[in-house]
Structures are given as structure tokens and as C-alpha cells.
Design an enzyme around this catalytic site. Structure first.
Site, mmCIF file in Angstrom:
data_model
loop_
_atom_site.group_PDB
_atom_site.id
_atom_site.type_symbol
_atom_site.label_atom_id
_atom_site.label_comp_id
_atom_site.label_asym_id
_atom_site.label_seq_id
_atom_site.Cartn_x
_atom_site.Cartn_y
_atom_site.Cartn_z
ATOM 1 N N ASP A 8 0.971 -1.339 0.055
ATOM 2 C CA ASP A 8 -0.161 0.224 0.120
ATOM 3 C C ASP A 8 0.864 1.292 0.145
ATOM 4 O O ASP A 8 2.414 1.239 0.238
ATOM 5 C CB ASP A 8 -1.017 -0.334 1.089
ATOM 6 C CG ASP A 8 -1.008 1.533 1.615
ATOM 7 O OD1 ASP A 8 -2.021 1.579 0.570
ATOM 8 O OD2 ASP A 8 -1.375 1.755 2.657
ATOM 9 N N ASP A 10 0.028 5.273 1.086
ATOM 10 C CA ASP A 10 -0.534 5.927 1.866
ATOM 11 C C ASP A 10 -0.240 5.837 3.631
ATOM 12 O O ASP A 10 -1.502 4.617 3.223
ATOM 13 C CB ASP A 10 -1.262 7.026 1.240
ATOM 14 C CG ASP A 10 -1.626 7.902 0.206
ATOM 15 O OD1 ASP A 10 -0.162 8.516 -0.038
ATOM 16 O OD2 ASP A 10 -2.264 7.160 -0.289
ATOM 17 N N LYS A 53 -11.626 11.647 -5.120
ATOM 18 C CA LYS A 53 -12.568 11.910 -5.679
ATOM 19 C C LYS A 53 -14.543 11.817 -4.031
ATOM 20 O O LYS A 53 -14.977 12.690 -3.887
ATOM 21 C CB LYS A 53 -13.296 11.805 -6.550
ATOM 22 C CG LYS A 53 -11.999 12.158 -7.608
ATOM 23 C CD LYS A 53 -12.235 12.199 -9.452
ATOM 24 C CE LYS A 53 -12.063 10.368 -9.745
ATOM 25 N NZ LYS A 53 -10.447 10.582 -9.457
HETATM 26 C C1 XBP Z 1 -5.314 5.797 0.534
HETATM 27 C C2 XBP Z 1 -5.925 7.086 -0.058
HETATM 28 C C3 XBP Z 1 -5.868 7.657 -0.744
HETATM 29 C C4 XBP Z 1 -5.321 8.982 -0.435
HETATM 30 C C5 XBP Z 1 -6.221 10.442 -1.891
HETATM 31 O O1 XBP Z 1 -5.070 5.691 -0.379
HETATM 32 O O2 XBP Z 1 -7.275 6.841 0.447
HETATM 33 O O3 XBP Z 1 -7.351 8.778 -1.173
HETATM 34 O O4 XBP Z 1 -6.013 10.175 0.335
HETATM 35 O O5 XBP Z 1 -5.677 9.952 -2.881
HETATM 36 P P1 XBP Z 1 -3.622 3.660 0.135
HETATM 37 P P2 XBP Z 1 -5.957 10.599 -3.565
HETATM 38 O O6 XBP Z 1 -3.455 4.199 1.396
HETATM 39 O O7 XBP Z 1 -3.897 2.747 -0.286
HETATM 40 O O8 XBP Z 1 -2.286 4.188 -0.910
HETATM 41 O O9 XBP Z 1 -6.523 12.348 -4.189
HETATM 42 O O10 XBP Z 1 -5.159 10.529 -5.351
HETATM 43 O O11 XBP Z 1 -7.563 9.892 -3.882
HETATM 44 MG MG MG Z 2 -2.846 3.189 3.336
#
Ligand code: XBP
Ligand code: MG
Length: 249
Positions: A8, A10, A53
Site C-alpha cells: 500500500d 499512503d 474524489k
Molecule cells: C489512500 C487513500 C487516498 C488518498 C488520496 O490510499 O485513501 O484516497 O488519501 O488520494 P492508500 P487521491 O492507502 O490505498 O494508498 O486524492 O489521489 O485519491
Molecule cells: Mg494506506
């Protein structure tokens, strides 16, 4: 036999949410003259919904009954999101957000050992490239055999689709891979795809339910700064030997 590590982004590779995505959303809202301002606590609630979004729509629907949607609201969300992505990638280029402890060490070890690396994330592809280039190494997007990101699958985490898509590209089965996640939505996604999952928590996810995880850790650990295991009394460093040991046990 272990063939690939799937990450993953973020919260797992780096703590990008609070001081990265959140700040970029707020900058986009200001650009559009909106009085939306997501503080640290509110953002924690908004993380219940993955995808930028989708998160903006959830905010309006659940927290702003006073907001009158314009007729072109869907277009506005798309434009706001593009602006947010520009702010976010610029922030990464200007200062970067450091990778979490142990991430680079484990990636380096896995590459040397000939394991494949993959990304499975709900964030926008540009965000992944920017984070890897600025926080890991300029050529590091090429280290990954697959980068599955954003709208590539319509159903975002906690749906398993993004992990399934990544494994199909790698031509691997779940038993040949291990996932790294930081959140409840993340582990729901990876487990529904059949993946064993190592969790590294952060301030937003520390109290999440990680039932069935291989291990729940403070971070991946570094020599001299070991991880603390939250699901049992143990400290150490996540390297391939330890990982394989956990997977066999
Ligand atoms: C994390 C998320 C994303 C980011 C924002 O995803 O939920 O929505 O917060 O990204 P992960 P965008 O932990 O799976 O990496 O604004 O580009 O959608
Ligand atoms: Mg994450």
C-alpha cells in the site's frame, strides 16, 4: 514460496495523509473559494472513505448539509481533485515526505534477493510516482513490477479489486505474495484478495481492527530503532528472514 511484496502507499510507505493529502485538499478548496477546511481530526473521520474524489463527496453529503451543490458538482469534484493532485505532487517535489522506518531497507533487500515488488493503492498514479521519485530514488518507479493505482479499478479499497489486478499483472497467486498495509480499509482489501498482510500502524489507524494480520507493528524497524509489535510482546526489524518465518508459522 514467497515471490513478491505488495505495498500500500499512503500511511504504509510514508505518512502522507495528515501533512500531505490533507494539506493539498485544503489548498485546492482555497483555490476554488470554498470554505471547506479539513482539520487533522476531521480528516481522520474522512479517511473512512478511500479515494480523493469519493472523500470529497462523502464530506459534502455527511458533514455539509448547508452546502448547495451546483448543477455541475461532479465536474467540480473532478477539477478540485486535479488541483489537489497538483498541490500534492508539488509538495512532494519541494520537500518530500520521508519514507517510514525500514521501508527502503526492506525494498533494497527484496530487490537484491530477486523478489518482485508491487504497489496496490487507491491514490492517483501521479502521486505514487512523485512519492517514489522524491522520497525513494529518481529511478525507483522502475523497481516495481506493477503499480496498481487510482481509478484503474472502479471499486476502491476495501474492495479486493486493486490487489487482484496487481496479482494478475504479476501472474502470481496470493500464496506467493505478502501485503503491507496500514489501515482497516487496506487490510480488508488485501485479505479479501486472499493475501497475508503485515500491518504498520500510524496515528490515524492505531486503534483499527487488524484481525487476521500476520503481525501488527509500530513500523518495519531499523537496526538500532526496532519495531514494537502491538499484537504481542516483541521488538525487532522486519527483514526477509523474519518475514518468511512469520509466513511459515
Ligand atoms: C489512500 C487513500 C487516498 C488518498 C488520496 O490510499 O485513501 O484516497 O488519501 O488520494 P492508500 P487521491 O492507502 O490505498 O494508498 O486524492 O489521489 O485519491
Ligand atoms: Mg494506506
Amino acid at each position: 514460496m514467497l515471490k513478491a511484496l505488495l505495498f500500500d502507499v499512503d500511511g504504509t510507505l510514508a505518512d502522507t495523509e495528515r501533512d500531505g493529502h490533507r494539506v493539498a485538499f485544503n489548498a485546492a478548496f482555497r483555490d476554488y473559494g470554498l470554505d471547506w477546511d479539513w482539520d487533522v481530526a476531521l480528516y481522520g473521520s474522512l479517511l473512512a472513505v478511500t479515494g480523493g474524489k469519493e472523500r470529497m463527496r462523502y464530506y459534502v453529503d455527511s458533514f455539509r448539509p448547508d452546502y448547495v451543490k451546483p448543477v455541475d458538482f461532479d465536474d467540480l469534484v473532478v477539477e478540485l481533485h486535479k488541483t489537489k493532485t497538483r498541490h500534492y505532487t508539488r509538495m512532494l517535489a519541494e520537500g518530500g515526505i520521508p519514507l517510514r522506518p525500514g521501508v527502503k531497507r526492506l525494498l533494497d533487500e527484496a530487490r537484491s534477493a530477486g523478489l518482485m515488488l508491487g504497489i496496490a493503492t487507491t491514490t492517483t498514479p501521479d502521486n505514487v510516482t512523485a512519492l517514489l521519485q522524491h522520497s525513494l530514488a529518481p529511478d525507483s518507479p522502475d523497481w516495481f513490477s506493477v503499480i496498481a493505482a487510482g481509478d484503474i479499478v472502479p471499486a476502491k479499497k476495501p474492495a479486493p479489486d486493486i490487489y487482484i489486478w496487481a496479482m494478475e499483472k504479476l501472474d502470481l497467486r496470493p500464496e506467493q505474495c505478502v501485503a503491507f498495509e496500514d489501515s482497516r480499509n487496506g487490510i480488508r482489501s488485501s485479505q479479501a484478495a486472499g493475501l497475508r498482510t503485515v500491518v504498520t500502524v500510524n496515528d490515524y489507524t492505531r486503534d483499527d481492527d487488524f484481525e487476521g494480520a500476520v503481525a501488527v507493528l509500530s513500523d518495519l524497524g531499523e537496526p538500532g530503532a526496532p519495531y514494537r509489535r502491538l499484537d504481542r510482546d516483541e521488538a525487532g526489524v522486519v527483514d526477509l528472514a523474519r518475514l518468511k518465518n512469520w509466513l511459515q508459522g
